[in-house]
Design an enzyme around this catalytic site. Structure first.
Site, mmCIF file in Angstrom:
data_model
loop_
_atom_site.group_PDB
_atom_site.id
_atom_site.type_symbol
_atom_site.label_atom_id
_atom_site.label_comp_id
_atom_site.label_asym_id
_atom_site.label_seq_id
_atom_site.Cartn_x
_atom_site.Cartn_y
_atom_site.Cartn_z
ATOM 1 N N GLU A 47 20.175 92.311 -29.074
ATOM 2 C CA GLU A 47 19.278 92.564 -27.932
ATOM 3 C C GLU A 47 19.348 94.047 -27.615
ATOM 4 O OE1 GLU A 47 18.501 91.183 -23.340
ATOM 5 O OE2 GLU A 47 20.457 91.847 -24.011
ATOM 6 N N ASP A 79 25.897 66.521 -12.097
ATOM 7 C CA ASP A 79 26.290 67.579 -11.146
ATOM 8 C C ASP A 79 25.167 68.613 -10.949
ATOM 9 O OD1 ASP A 79 26.363 69.044 -13.484
ATOM 10 O OD2 ASP A 79 28.445 69.719 -13.266
ATOM 11 N N HIS A 101 15.316 83.730 -21.417
ATOM 12 C CA HIS A 101 15.847 83.419 -20.083
ATOM 13 C C HIS A 101 15.719 84.574 -19.096
ATOM 14 C CE1 HIS A 101 18.880 85.667 -22.155
ATOM 15 N NE2 HIS A 101 19.548 85.818 -21.027
ATOM 16 N N ASP A 102 15.263 85.739 -19.559
ATOM 17 C CA ASP A 102 15.100 86.900 -18.681
ATOM 18 C C ASP A 102 13.634 87.193 -18.372
ATOM 19 O OD1 ASP A 102 17.873 87.411 -18.765
ATOM 20 O OD2 ASP A 102 17.675 88.745 -20.501
ATOM 21 N N ASP A 151 24.246 90.416 -26.987
ATOM 22 C CA ASP A 151 23.759 90.875 -25.687
ATOM 23 C C ASP A 151 23.845 92.401 -25.571
ATOM 24 O OD1 ASP A 151 22.974 89.784 -22.972
ATOM 25 O OD2 ASP A 151 24.694 90.995 -22.362
ATOM 26 N N ASN A 205 26.010 64.739 -16.559
ATOM 27 C CA ASN A 205 26.933 64.068 -15.637
ATOM 28 C C ASN A 205 26.516 64.110 -14.173
ATOM 29 O OD1 ASN A 205 27.336 66.743 -15.190
ATOM 30 N ND2 ASN A 205 29.569 66.712 -15.412
ATOM 31 N N ASP A 234 25.930 83.328 -28.324
ATOM 32 C CA ASP A 234 25.700 84.588 -27.641
ATOM 33 C C ASP A 234 26.994 85.397 -27.641
ATOM 34 O OD1 ASP A 234 24.255 86.393 -25.763
ATOM 35 O OD2 ASP A 234 23.052 84.601 -25.385
ATOM 36 N N ASP A 255 24.559 70.949 -19.468
ATOM 37 C CA ASP A 255 25.862 71.058 -20.133
ATOM 38 C C ASP A 255 25.733 70.730 -21.624
ATOM 39 O OD1 ASP A 255 25.725 68.158 -20.098
ATOM 40 O OD2 ASP A 255 26.372 68.274 -18.005
ATOM 41 N N ASP A 305 21.304 67.911 -18.075
ATOM 42 C CA ASP A 305 22.566 67.622 -17.389
ATOM 43 C C ASP A 305 23.012 66.197 -17.705
ATOM 44 O OD1 ASP A 305 24.692 67.410 -15.620
ATOM 45 O OD2 ASP A 305 23.390 67.010 -13.892
HETATM 46 O O1 TEU Z 1 19.865 91.302 -20.635
HETATM 47 C C1 TEU Z 1 19.787 92.668 -20.689
HETATM 48 C C2 TEU Z 1 18.543 93.258 -20.217
HETATM 49 O O2 TEU Z 1 18.343 94.449 -20.360
HETATM 50 C C3 TEU Z 1 17.593 92.400 -19.543
HETATM 51 O O3 TEU Z 1 16.704 91.641 -20.113
HETATM 52 C C4 TEU Z 1 17.835 92.287 -18.143
HETATM 53 O O4 TEU Z 1 17.843 90.956 -17.749
HETATM 54 C C5 TEU Z 1 16.743 93.047 -17.520
HETATM 55 O O5 TEU Z 1 17.085 94.386 -17.559
HETATM 56 C C6 TEU Z 1 16.518 92.645 -16.172
HETATM 57 O O6 TEU Z 1 15.386 93.304 -15.701
HETATM 58 C C7 TEU Z 1 21.020 90.691 -21.074
HETATM 59 C C8 TEU Z 1 20.948 89.211 -20.815
HETATM 60 O O7 TEU Z 1 19.908 88.669 -21.564
HETATM 61 C C9 TEU Z 1 20.793 88.994 -19.343
HETATM 62 O O8 TEU Z 1 20.606 87.645 -19.014
HETATM 63 C C10 TEU Z 1 22.032 89.530 -18.673
HETATM 64 O O9 TEU Z 1 21.885 89.465 -17.284
HETATM 65 C C11 TEU Z 1 22.318 90.977 -19.072
HETATM 66 O O10 TEU Z 1 22.182 91.210 -20.449
HETATM 67 C C12 TEU Z 1 23.741 91.323 -18.747
HETATM 68 O O11 TEU Z 1 24.596 90.616 -19.588
HETATM 69 CA CA CA Z 2 26.440 68.853 -15.817
#
Ligand code: TEU
Ligand code: CA
Length: 573
Positions: free
Chosen positions: A273, A37, A346-347, A217, A35, A110, A41, A33
């Protein structure tokens, strides 16, 4: 500020460059971050480029930074060509691309086009009955014999990923729209060619800004099942959600996208993905002859620690299941397609907490060993921010600790269904996506150097020990180990191209395999457990005269591995 010419100067993208690359994923909200907040970013990303060049990665993949109501942290986009003011400006994005290119790093963005935000102008227009964009999304009347909007009147029974139903009632027209994730993420209707053209047009716009590729995605959800696209009334058990994976026109749409935007011609990196994709689907989609994608993200190996109930049904890791799955993909795509290699994003929970041992005693060696096994497979490795110095899961215990729409929905539904709350919270703490989303731990200072303000999600208190600055200073750190793995991929053809063979497939602790290219043969042998183990040498090639290329421990007794010890060996010729 960058000049226009440096912004538009094309990065060099020789044929197949992505086969020798390592990708680093940035989740902008949690990265850095600038700034105060409390939200990461683009200027924060710019300020950390030195860390990324020092690590040696080739590509930065940025999770969404577009204009968004942020219901799903940017995976709900309301303007595909606008930067959300939370994250900065288009000028800063251009500058980031230019500065990354100056340092020899490429930038992948993405592409979230299975769905938009419910605040996207396309959807706002689509809500007007009779509007020319009505058909850009999937609309359906209520279940026959039911009052529209009443409980149970949804066109059919499928649950959404982040909501009780994939069908959301829109009082404006008295109809329901399809949203496979949250109601704030209505699914686009890819049957409509205007939708597809609008997407391709937007992609060309970003390509012209200098991006080097796209992470797509849930791209295998875009072609919906015939039951839905035919327009016939739906049976209550139509199972539209389950049938939306790898739909009938998926390959056709991907080929059209490739042609219309020049993905292959421009040598852009493309990774789709694909939850629910089998190795057969991946082999088809990544066969270069077919002109679809370079590689896909499989979900099979991140389901090895689930029970029959799915993601939240916790099951212990059985190492043979994990290594055999990766091996099946190595074999399945060999000579035809290409693998992407990841444990974290991130998931997903943090690698070291999930498949390793995040106790102070074993964190460093288990993070190194898991990185070793993954990076010595064939494919393109992906590193998720913080993984390069062994960040761990978050210590969350209360529902109020969690921010993710998926976790909150699951908690509400599971508790209402009578699951004991402590079980629900244990599942969330183990598998919840917020584990990956706590701020990157840059240093030992307050808020880990992530922000000068209040972070949007708390910093893990272990940042006083686990942080990038400490790892960069320590030659025996996880960071130093990742650097070496990246260097090996760049320097050693056998790491990129070598034939893969899994050894000891049933062994519950030892993960062993060879990579072979011409006369160069490498053996990777790893103890994936917190107990010492005897190496079954009779089942492995001889290591007499072998060179230790990289190990977690000093070269020791070949018959024995300490907890989480691993070795990469170049065998004598
Ligand atoms: O994720 C799709 C997906 O199937 C996952 O990894 C999802 O987070 C999982 O089913 C949860 O159990 C993608 C993105 O990576 C995710 O961050 C988004 O939330 C999702 O699509 C919708 O755009
Ligand atoms: Ca920020």
């Amino acid at each position: 500020m960058s000049t226009l010419s440096s912004r538009t100067a094309p990065a060099s993208r020789p044929d197949g460059w992505w086969r020798s690359s390592v990708v680093y994923q940035i989740y902008p909200r949690s990265f850095s971050d600038s700034n105060g907040d409390g939200i990461g970013d683009l200027a924060g990303v710019l300020s950390r480029l030195d860390h990324l060049s020092e690590l040696g990665v080739d590509v930065l993949w940025l999770s969404p930074f577009y204009q968004s109501p942020q219901v799903d942290n940017g995976y709900d986009i309301s303007d595909y060509r606008g930067i959300d003011p939370l994250f900065g400006t288009l000028e800063q994005f251009d500058d980031l691309v230019a500065q990354a290119h100056d340092r020899g790093m490429k930038v992948v963005i993405d592409l979230v086009v299975n769905h938009t935000s419910d605040q996207h102008p396309w959807f706002l227009e689509s809500r007007e009955p009779g509007s020319p964009k009505r058909d850009w999304y999937h609309w359906r009347t209520a279940r026959p014999g039911h009052e529209p909007g009443n409980a149970g009147a949804e066109p059919e029974d499928s649950a959404a990923a982040f909501a009780p139903s994939i069908w959301t009632f829109d009082p404006k027209s008295g109809e329901y729209y399809l949203a496979l994730f949250s109601p704030a993420q209505p699914d686009l209707n890819w049957e409509n060619h205007e939708v597809r053209e609008a997407v391709y047009d937007m992609m060309r716009w970003w390509i012209a800004r200098g991006v080097d590729g796209f992470r797509m995605d849930v791209i295998n959800l875009i072609s919906k099942p015939e039951e839905l696209t035919s327009g016939r009334p739906l049976a209550p058990d139509a199972a539209i959600h389950a049938k939306s994976f790898n739909g009938p026109r998926l390959d056709e749409f991907l080929q059209e996208m490739n042609r219309e935007t020049g993905l292959s011609d421009l040598n852009l990196l493309t990774v789709g993905e694909m939850p629910g994709a089998t190795v057969e689907v991946a082999r088809r989609v990544t066969d270069p002859e077919r002109g679809e994608l370079n590689m896909v993200f499989t979900f099979e190996h991140v389901a090895v620690d689930e029970g029959p109930g799915g993601k939240w049904d916790l099951a212990p890791l059985h190492v043979p299941r994990l290594k055999q799955n990766l091996a099946a993909w190595q074999e399945g795509l060999a000579g035809v397609g290409w693998n992407s290699l990841y444990f974290a994003n991130h998931d997903q929970p943090r690698t070291v907490s999930r498949f390793g041992d995040d106790s102070p005693e074993h964190r460093v060696n288990s993070a190194k060993t898991l990185a070793t096994v993954l990076h010595l497979h064939q494919g393109t490795p992906y590193i998720y921010q913080g993984e390069e110095f062994g960040m761990t899961n978050a210590p969350f215990t209360e529902i109020s600790d969690f921010a993710d729409v998926e976790s909150i929905n699951h908690h509400t539904l599971a508790v209402a269904a009578g699951v004991p709350e402590e079980d629900v919270l244990r599942s969330l703490a183990t598998k919840g996506r917020d584990n990956a989303r706590t701020p990157v731990q840059w240093d030992a200072s307050e808020h880990a150097g992530f922000t000068t303000g209040e972070p949007w999600l708390p910093v893990n208190p272990n940042h006083v020990e686990v942080n990038a600055e400490a790892a960069r200073r320590d030659p025996s750190s996880v960071f130093a180990h990742f650097k070496r793995l990246i260097e090996l991929r760049h320097a050693e053809p056998v790491v990129r191209e070598g034939r893969f063979e899994l050894l000891l497939p049933e062994h519950e602790q030892v993960w062993a395999f060879t990579r072979t290219l011409d006369t160069d043969a490498w053996l990777v042998v790893a103890n994936c457990s917190s107990e010492p183990v005897e190496v079954p040498r009779e089942a492995l090639p001889s290591v007499d005269g072998a060179e230790l290329v990289l190990g977690t421990h000093p070269d020791g007794d070949p018959s024995f591995l300490a907890p989480w010890e691993s070795r990469i060996l170049r065998l004598a010729r």
